[in-house]
Design an enzyme around this catalytic site. Structure first.
Site, short mmCIF file in Angstrom:
data_model
loop_
_atom_site.label_atom_id
_atom_site.label_comp_id
_atom_site.label_asym_id
_atom_site.label_seq_id
_atom_site.Cartn_x
_atom_site.Cartn_y
_atom_site.Cartn_z
N HIS A 111 -27.18 30.47 -15.36
CA HIS A 111 -26.38 29.35 -14.90
C HIS A 111 -24.78 29.89 -14.29
O HIS A 111 -24.38 30.69 -15.23
CB HIS A 111 -26.50 28.25 -15.71
N LYS A 170 -22.45 33.09 -16.07
CA LYS A 170 -21.93 34.09 -14.99
C LYS A 170 -21.12 35.02 -15.65
O LYS A 170 -21.24 35.75 -16.29
CB LYS A 170 -21.84 33.64 -13.93
N THR A 193 -32.02 36.72 -11.07
CA THR A 193 -32.14 35.99 -10.00
C THR A 193 -31.22 36.22 -9.00
O THR A 193 -30.20 37.42 -9.69
CB THR A 193 -31.81 34.71 -10.48
N THR A 222 -27.25 36.53 -9.47
CA THR A 222 -27.10 37.62 -11.23
C THR A 222 -26.65 38.88 -11.07
O THR A 222 -25.84 39.34 -11.31
CB THR A 222 -28.11 37.13 -12.53
N GLY A 248 -32.88 31.21 -8.72
CA GLY A 248 -32.87 30.05 -9.25
C GLY A 248 -33.37 28.70 -8.12
O GLY A 248 -34.41 27.68 -8.89
N ASP A 279 -36.66 30.82 -10.70
CA ASP A 279 -37.29 30.50 -11.91
C ASP A 279 -38.63 30.44 -12.03
O ASP A 279 -39.72 30.82 -12.78
CB ASP A 279 -36.76 28.72 -13.17
N ASP A 297 -26.90 26.98 -18.99
CA ASP A 297 -25.19 25.94 -19.58
C ASP A 297 -26.47 24.47 -20.38
O ASP A 297 -26.56 23.81 -18.75
CB ASP A 297 -24.90 25.51 -18.20
N HIS A 337 -33.49 21.49 -11.07
CA HIS A 337 -34.11 22.12 -10.32
C HIS A 337 -34.76 22.34 -12.28
O HIS A 337 -35.25 23.21 -12.71
CB HIS A 337 -34.13 23.32 -10.10
N ASP A 354 -38.49 23.35 -13.67
CA ASP A 354 -38.67 24.30 -13.37
C ASP A 354 -37.91 25.10 -14.33
O ASP A 354 -38.56 26.84 -15.17
CB ASP A 354 -38.07 25.33 -12.22
N ARG A 403 -41.87 26.99 -20.97
CA ARG A 403 -42.90 27.14 -21.62
C ARG A 403 -43.67 28.23 -21.03
O ARG A 403 -44.83 28.19 -22.26
CB ARG A 403 -43.24 25.83 -20.61
#
Length: 130
Positions: free
Chosen positions: A12, A16, A38, A41, A59, A64, A84, A91, A94, A100
């Site tokens: 996040h 970073k 992403t 990043t 993201g 994601d 974070d 999101h 996401d 999951r």
């Protein structure tokens, strides 16, 4: 020697700089693997370090979900996602889908530095056994 792993690096915005410092600490080990991340990043890591992190999407704009799809296709071995937890994210579902997906597909996922460090140690010990 064990084949290269594909490791996803995600952080996040508020994490970073933490991700950058963590990657610097583990640069020699990470360079042995295929790295994806992403967009933001990846850009930060590639611009500051001698590293090739392949970008797959921003993201909040579906990155994601794109990562979750790669996990479902068996293309990702580990995920380092420095979240974070103190800032709400638009999101969020996401992110929950990504978590999951890792759980269901038995893909190791580090959400903090302690677990990320553990995965690096595990990779080193697997390499030493090969």
């Amino acid at each position: 020697m064990e084949s290269k792993k594909t490791i996803a690096l995600v952080a996040h915005n508020e994490k970073k700089s933490v991700m950058l410092a963590w990657v610097k600490r583990h640069l020699d080990e990470l360079k042995k693997h295929k790295l994806i991340g992403t967009t933001n990043t990846s850009e930060i890591l590639n611009s500051v370090l001698d590293l090739e992190v392949e970008a797959f999407g921003h993201g909040p704009n579906g990155g994601d979900i794109l990562l979750a799809a790669q996990i479902l296709e068996g293309k990702v071995d580990e995920v380092i996602f420095l979240i974070d937890a103190e800032t709400p994210h638009g999101h969020e579902h996401d992110i929950q889908t990504l978590i999951r997906t890792c759980v269901i597909n038995n893909v190791p996922m580090a959400l903090n530095l302690a677990t990320a460090d553990f995965l690096v140690k595990l990779n080193k010990s697997e390499e030493a056994k090969s």
